[in-house]
Design an enzyme around this catalytic site. Structure first.
Site, PDB file in Angstrom:
ATOM      1  N   SER A 125       0.847  -1.181   0.000  1.00  0.00           N
ATOM      2  CA  SER A 125       0.000   0.000   0.000  1.00  0.00           C
ATOM      3  C   SER A 125       0.887   1.236   0.000  1.00  0.00           C
ATOM      4  O   SER A 125       1.789   1.368   0.815  1.00  0.00           O
ATOM      5  CB  SER A 125      -0.898  -0.006   1.242  1.00  0.00           C
ATOM      6  OG  SER A 125      -1.676   1.151   1.289  1.00  0.00           O
ATOM      7  N   GLY A 126       0.608   2.145  -0.949  1.00  0.00           N
ATOM      8  CA  GLY A 126       1.423   3.349  -1.059  1.00  0.00           C
ATOM      9  C   GLY A 126       2.561   3.245  -2.044  1.00  0.00           C
ATOM     10  O   GLY A 126       3.329   4.195  -2.221  1.00  0.00           O
ATOM     11  N   THR A 135      -2.224   1.929  -7.797  1.00  0.00           N
ATOM     12  CA  THR A 135      -3.400   2.594  -8.380  1.00  0.00           C
ATOM     13  C   THR A 135      -2.981   3.653  -9.395  1.00  0.00           C
ATOM     14  O   THR A 135      -3.589   3.785 -10.461  1.00  0.00           O
ATOM     15  CB  THR A 135      -4.238   3.238  -7.257  1.00  0.00           C
ATOM     16  OG1 THR A 135      -4.623   2.220  -6.323  1.00  0.00           O
ATOM     17  CG2 THR A 135      -5.478   3.900  -7.816  1.00  0.00           C
ATOM     18  N   ASN A 141      -0.703   5.136   3.251  1.00  0.00           N
ATOM     19  CA  ASN A 141      -1.079   5.688   1.950  1.00  0.00           C
ATOM     20  C   ASN A 141      -2.361   6.491   2.112  1.00  0.00           C
ATOM     21  O   ASN A 141      -3.318   6.031   2.726  1.00  0.00           O
ATOM     22  CB  ASN A 141      -1.288   4.541   0.944  1.00  0.00           C
ATOM     23  CG  ASN A 141      -1.584   5.026  -0.454  1.00  0.00           C
ATOM     24  OD1 ASN A 141      -1.558   6.225  -0.707  1.00  0.00           O
ATOM     25  ND2 ASN A 141      -1.880   4.123  -1.347  1.00  0.00           N
ATOM     26  N   SER A 176      -5.266   4.601  -0.385  1.00  0.00           N
ATOM     27  CA  SER A 176      -4.997   3.165  -0.429  1.00  0.00           C
ATOM     28  C   SER A 176      -6.216   2.398  -0.942  1.00  0.00           C
ATOM     29  O   SER A 176      -7.339   2.593  -0.460  1.00  0.00           O
ATOM     30  CB  SER A 176      -4.623   2.663   0.967  1.00  0.00           C
ATOM     31  OG  SER A 176      -4.445   1.271   0.961  1.00  0.00           O
ATOM     32  N   SER A 177      -5.996   1.526  -1.929  1.00  0.00           N
ATOM     33  CA  SER A 177      -7.080   0.669  -2.423  1.00  0.00           C
ATOM     34  C   SER A 177      -7.353  -0.417  -1.390  1.00  0.00           C
ATOM     35  O   SER A 177      -6.463  -1.196  -1.061  1.00  0.00           O
ATOM     36  CB  SER A 177      -6.682   0.026  -3.759  1.00  0.00           C
ATOM     37  OG  SER A 177      -6.486   0.998  -4.742  1.00  0.00           O
ATOM     38  N   GLY A 236      -0.271  -6.087  -2.359  1.00  0.00           N
ATOM     39  CA  GLY A 236       0.989  -6.805  -2.237  1.00  0.00           C
ATOM     40  C   GLY A 236       1.051  -7.583  -0.940  1.00  0.00           C
ATOM     41  O   GLY A 236       0.150  -7.546  -0.097  1.00  0.00           O
ATOM     42  N   GLU A 264       1.611  -8.521   2.714  1.00  0.00           N
ATOM     43  CA  GLU A 264       1.472  -7.651   3.880  1.00  0.00           C
ATOM     44  C   GLU A 264       1.963  -8.349   5.135  1.00  0.00           C
ATOM     45  O   GLU A 264       1.583  -9.489   5.423  1.00  0.00           O
ATOM     46  CB  GLU A 264       0.006  -7.219   4.074  1.00  0.00           C
ATOM     47  CG  GLU A 264      -0.475  -6.233   3.016  1.00  0.00           C
ATOM     48  CD  GLU A 264      -1.830  -5.640   3.347  1.00  0.00           C
ATOM     49  OE1 GLU A 264      -2.451  -6.099   4.334  1.00  0.00           O
ATOM     50  OE2 GLU A 264      -2.269  -4.716   2.641  1.00  0.00           O
TER      51      GLU A 264
END
Length: 1026
Positions: free
Chosen positions: A142-143, A147, A192, A195-196, A424, A426
């Site tokens: 994330s980040g 996206t 992020n 973040s998605s 990704g 985690e």
């Protein structure tokens, strides 16, 4: 002008046209921009563009150092063979413009520096030329920029692909689907700001012309727990804040909302309602516009926002315990809003929130809920409403993206390009059910990645006729089986524990896990671990050894999150909703379906297996995103964090697989074109087959047999040092070639310049001589004609005007007027005037009169009021005395003064006797008695009404102007004058004989004051007498 060639850090050869002008790309003889290998000469500063070319490819430190060098130079993209590694710069590098798109469009993958557009163009061209479906898989933490990468890919295809025949509607919908999905599926997290919180796979369908004609989106594992709970420093989904910040007042009033996010329980848990990098008001406008583009009607938007508002109102539902500890709703106002927004009965909703319906032996029983259970039911309803609405939203977007020509014959020739934006690997301090699912997804994708990478490598070797050498690598199938295997896998055990009767808890699930797969080498629990490992494992935790490392999971909440149950009476209530969207999200068939719904983990596993099959059916491309630091600061490179991501993304494993064979491979044509200058036999051109030319070239360079292999269409080089040595030799050779080219260019350039200058000089000289000759002849002809006309006119100058003398007469007139302009009189006293020709005498007089009037007018405009008064008095004096009195000429140059006596010279008693009458003029005079003519000093004062004669402090005589009959003066040079007074006035003493040194001035002022200009009598040659 010298031909200058320069190498820039990105690895491009540029031709310097002018030191202060933009540089141009240097093209090969076949028009190909050969830049990939050029960067090797600057590798010590900017690293290598492909990790495959790292000499020490097994060293993680060398890998990270190469990333650092490139990141320091703002080079955020690097290849691992066909895989693109992207480092988030956390700033705009201005590398996504239309110009950049055109630069990467239609260019071979390795002919330009690494870039996301290079991957996009390669995938698109393969889709067009090979007619095979493609997929781009984007992964990272994330980040890391997943996206953003997806949006840039869509932007590239929207800008560069041909427009479909029916216009750009599909293209616009593809682009506008992003802000809507981001609003409902993205949130601010600690890592992020955008973040998605869901996985996304998008298919874009292209017709046979390469134009986008449709699309389809699959979503995975929305983090719906975020609806009811956020960690400190995090936010709920963007749409809630956008609605409150950007919604119109009337809309908020209809939805029962207020702008302050602090008023809603579901928005305050993270204590982070405002974020500096997010403009919710502007984002709201973007989302509203996007909803219109993707075919949302106003009613659908209203229904959708009603559901969003209802989630906020659900969070503000509070409960209180009655005497029997049963929960009761205490917030009636919120319940009324929910009833209206969701279109349900208020009493039914109240009962569903405080009771649970149980069916036992065909009978329905209502069991009251305590406070904890009621809060759980409320939060479960909020999560179910939001997650199902999100699923409906994705389906709605898919209907908008669906091709309208699916039944046409051309539809069968469409190809598909897939974009996978997936979370990704985690690893947090506390890892739960969500991290377990995400990491299982990454295990499956890593397994697919290694399989497809090995497969593509093996296929390339076989196509080139080179023996395939088996590659040793870690096969993570054992971990995937541990998670997904039937009956023995973790998901199967979790489902079994969720479904079995009795009191099942998270700890009983862990115990069953230990009993079933206790001997698996990739699973550890507190019970199964040795004494040393137990210190790092809690009793409610288990540890999996993933391909990327160890991850410890807490089993707390596993069963609840996997079951994701919604009480039956809550389902029944929502199935009766009159909100059109809710009625589609909660189908009544669920109530009659006796089959227990699949668990979350099983649903995720099945969707993941389906995704893997989709990806296997396509040609893959990979983008691995890395974030350089947790603070989202540009220019900061956190080595520990990056090493962590390199490991979890499996980049070293990927590099090792890629380098198991040959580090470098190129087509014969490209290799020969670049390095042919190193061999005399191939320079400057090779006439035979490219393969034979490359064979001659490598023999001349002294390649050893173990360093390279010759394929059918490509040369394979095993070691990077071999390529580096060749590139260094080319750099040396290039210097000598540049010198020769510059010398030849200078000679050619100056020779051509000399010839051009010579030819230009001849042309200019010829033209100039002709021009001078023509001008001289024309001038002579004109002069002769002018002289002839002038002489003829002079002869006939006295004759009437005719064509023969018109020129001469006009010349004479013009000469006079020009001469007159130079000799005009300078002032009104200047009487000079040029003598005019006979034909202009009348005009000359008129001009002279006009000139004099103009000078007089200018003079009059320029005089002051005082001087005007002076002139008026002088004019009166001239009218009276000029030519009549001998001493008048002496008075002309002397100015008349306003008074000859100051106020201090006149007695105050006299001033008091005069009262308010002002003194207009005062002058000392001598009065002569009528008898004996004895002189006496007096003062003559003029007031507006009378002449006053004063002796010291006494008024001796006052003569009103009405009684003044006349004034007499002689024509001689004396200064005597007589004031004649009416005889009938007894108050008067008779005529007064006076003498004044300023007789002309005095009499002029008396005449003006008394209005007796015409009553002054000038006697010739004798004294005036009475």
């Amino acid at each position: 002008m010298a031909l200058q060639v320069e190498l820039i850090p990105t690895g491009e050869i540029i031709r310097v046209v002018h030191p202060h002008r933009p540089c141009k790309l240097a093209l090969g003889s076949d028009g190909v921009r050969v830049t990939m290998e050029s960067a090797l000469t600057a590798r010590d500063r900017v690293g290598v563009q492909d990790f495959v070319l790292l000499e020490n490819f097994t060293s993680e430190a060398a890998f990270i150092e190469n990333l650092r060098r490139r990141f320091r130079e703002n080079l955020i993209y690097t290849y691992i063979g066909p895989v693109l590694v992207s480092v988030n710069p956390y700033r705009d590098l201005q590398i996504y413009s239309r110009q950049h798109m055109e630069r990467y469009r239609g260019v071979s993958f390795y002919e330009v520096p690494p870039h996301l557009f290079a991957v996009a163009d390669t995938v698109y061209r393969a889709l067009r030329t090979e007619r095979r479906d493609q997929a781009v898989m984007i992964s990272g933490e994330s980040g890391a920029g997943k996206t953003e990468a997806t949006k840039r890919l869509l932007q590239f295809y929207a800008e560069t692909c041909p427009a479909p025949e029916r216009g750009g509607a599909v293209r616009d919908r593809l682009l506008q689907s992003n802000p809507v999905l981001e609003a409902f599926g993205n949130a601010k997290t600690l890592r992020n700001d955008n973040s998605s919180r869901f996985g996304k796979y998008m298919d874009v369908q292209f017709d046979f012309k390469g134009a986008p004609v449709g699309g389809h989106i699959l979503s995975y594992l929305l983090e719906k727990s975020r609806v009811v709970h956020q960690n400190h420093g995090e936010r709920n989904f963007h749409i809630f804040y956008q609605l409150l910040e950007g919604g119109e007042e009337e809309m908020l009033r209809r939805l029962g909302l207020e702008r302050n996010p602090q008023s809603y329980l579901y928005l305050v848990k993270g204590q982070c309602a405002k974020v500096s990098s997010i403009n919710d008001k502007n984002d709201w406008k973007v989302v509203r516009k996007a909803l219109t583009v993707i075919d949302f009607t106003e009613d659908e938007v209203e229904d959708l926002l009603s559901i969003v508002a209802s989630v906020l109102h659900l969070g503000n539902i509070h409960f209180a315990a009655d005497e029997e500890s049963n929960a009761q709703v205490t917030t009636e106002n919120q319940l009324k809003y929910l009833t209206r927004l969701l279109g349900v009965e208020g009493s039914t909703l109240r009962e569903a929130l405080t009771h649970r319906k149980i069916i036992a032996k065909g009978e329905e029983l209502l069991s009251p809920l305590n406070l904890e259970q009621a809060a759980y039911a409320r939060d479960a309803l909020a999560k179910a409403v939001y997650s199902r609405t999100f699923t409906w939203l994705v389906e709605k977007i898919n209907r908008s993206l669906a091709s309208k020509d699916a039944d046409s014959p051309s539809w069968r020739s469409t190809t598909v390009l897939g974009l996978l934006d997936i979370y990704g690997f985690e690893v947090f301090q506390h890892n739960s059910f969500e991290q377990f699912c995400i990491n299982y997804c990454n295990e499956k994708l890593q397994q697919l990645f290694i399989e497809l990478t090995l497969k593509s490598e093996q296929e390339e070797y076989e196509a080139e006729g080179i023996a395939w050498e088996p590659v040793q690598y870690f096969n993570n199938k054992i971990i995937c089986d541990l998670v997904e295997e039937k009956f023995k896998g973790i998901i199967s055990i979790l489902d079994e524990e969720c479904l079995r009767p009795g009191e099942a808890t998270d700890l009983t699930f862990l115990e069953k896990l230990e009993d079933t797969i206790k001997h698996h080498p990739h699973l550890l629990t507190h019970k199964l671990a040795d004494q040393r490992t137990r210190k790092s494992l809690g009793r409610g935790e288990f540890r999996l050894l993933h391909y990327a490392g160890e991850v410890t999971y807490s089993v707390t909440g596993f069963l609840d999150k996997n079951n994701d149950l919604l009480f039956r009476n809550l389902k029944e209530t929502m199935c009766s909703s009159e909100n059109p969207i809710m009625s589609q999200c909660f189908d009544r068939s669920e109530l009659s379906d006796k089959k227990r719904p699949e668990t979350v983990a099983t649903q995720f596993k099945m969707s993941l297996l389906q995704l893997v099959e989709i990806l296997k059916s396509k040609e893959p491309a990979y983008v691995r995103c890395i974030k350089p630091n947790d603070a989202k600061q540009p220019g900061r490179f956190d080595e520990v964090l990056i090493r962590h991501q390199v490991k979890y993304l499996g980049l070293m494993e990927n590099l090792r697989v890629r380098r198991a064979g040959f580090a470098y491979r190129r087509k014969y044509e490209v290799f020969l074109q670049r390095y042919k200058s190193l061999c005399p036999e191939t320079w400057p051109s090779w006439a035979g087959r490219p393969q034979d030319g490359v064979a001659v070239l490598v023999r001349h360079l002294g390649y050893k047999p173990e360093e390279y292999k010759m394929g059918r269409t490509k040369i394979f080089i095993r070691f990077p040092k071999t390529l580096f040595a060749t590139e260094d030799a080319l750099e040396v050779r290039r210097q000598s070639l540049a010198t020769k080219i510059q010398a030849a260019w200078r000679g050619y350039h100056w020779r051509q310049k000399f010839l051009r200058v010579k030819q230009s000089a001849i042309c200019i000289q010829s033209w100039w001589r002709g021009t001078l000759g023509r001008r001289k002849a024309a001038k002579r002809k004109w002069a002769a004609q002018t002289i002839r006309r002038f002489i003829r006119g002079f002869i006939l100058r006295h004759a009437p005007r005719c064509p023969e003398n018109a020129f001469f007469l006009d010349h004479v007139r013009t000469s006079f007027l020009l001469n007159l302009r130079r000799q005009l009189p300078r002032n009104v006293l200047d009487t000079s005037w040029p003598t005019p020709p006979p034909a202009l005498r009348e005009a000359s007089e008129l001009l002279r009169e006009l000139c004099m009037k103009n000078m007089v007018w200018k003079y009059c405009r320029g005089i002051s009021p005082e001087w005007k008064q002076q002139l008026q008095q002088k004019a009166v004096a001239s009218e009276i005395f000029k030519g009549k009195k001998d001493n008048y000429p002496q008075s002309v140059p002397r100015l008349f003064i306003s008074t000859r006596l100051g106020t201090d010279e006149i007695s105050p008693k006299v001033l008091q006797a005069l009262g308010s009458e002002p003194i207009q003029y005062a002058v000392p005079v001598v009065k002569y008695d009528r008898k004996g003519y004895k002189p006496r000093s007096r003062q003559l004062l003029l007031t507006p009404n009378a002449v006053v004669i004063v002796e010291d402090a006494k008024v001796k005589q006052r003569i009103d102007y009405a009684n003044l009959t006349g004034i007499s003066v002689s024509s001689l040079s004396d200064s005597l004058f007589v004031l004649h007074v009416q005889r009938e006035d007894n108050k008067q003493k008779g005529d007064v004989v006076l003498q004044s040194d300023h007789v002309i001035e005095t009499l002029t002022k008396v005449a003006l004051s008394a209005d007796r200009v015409n009553n002054i009598n000038i006697n010739q040659g004798r004294w005036p007498h009475g």
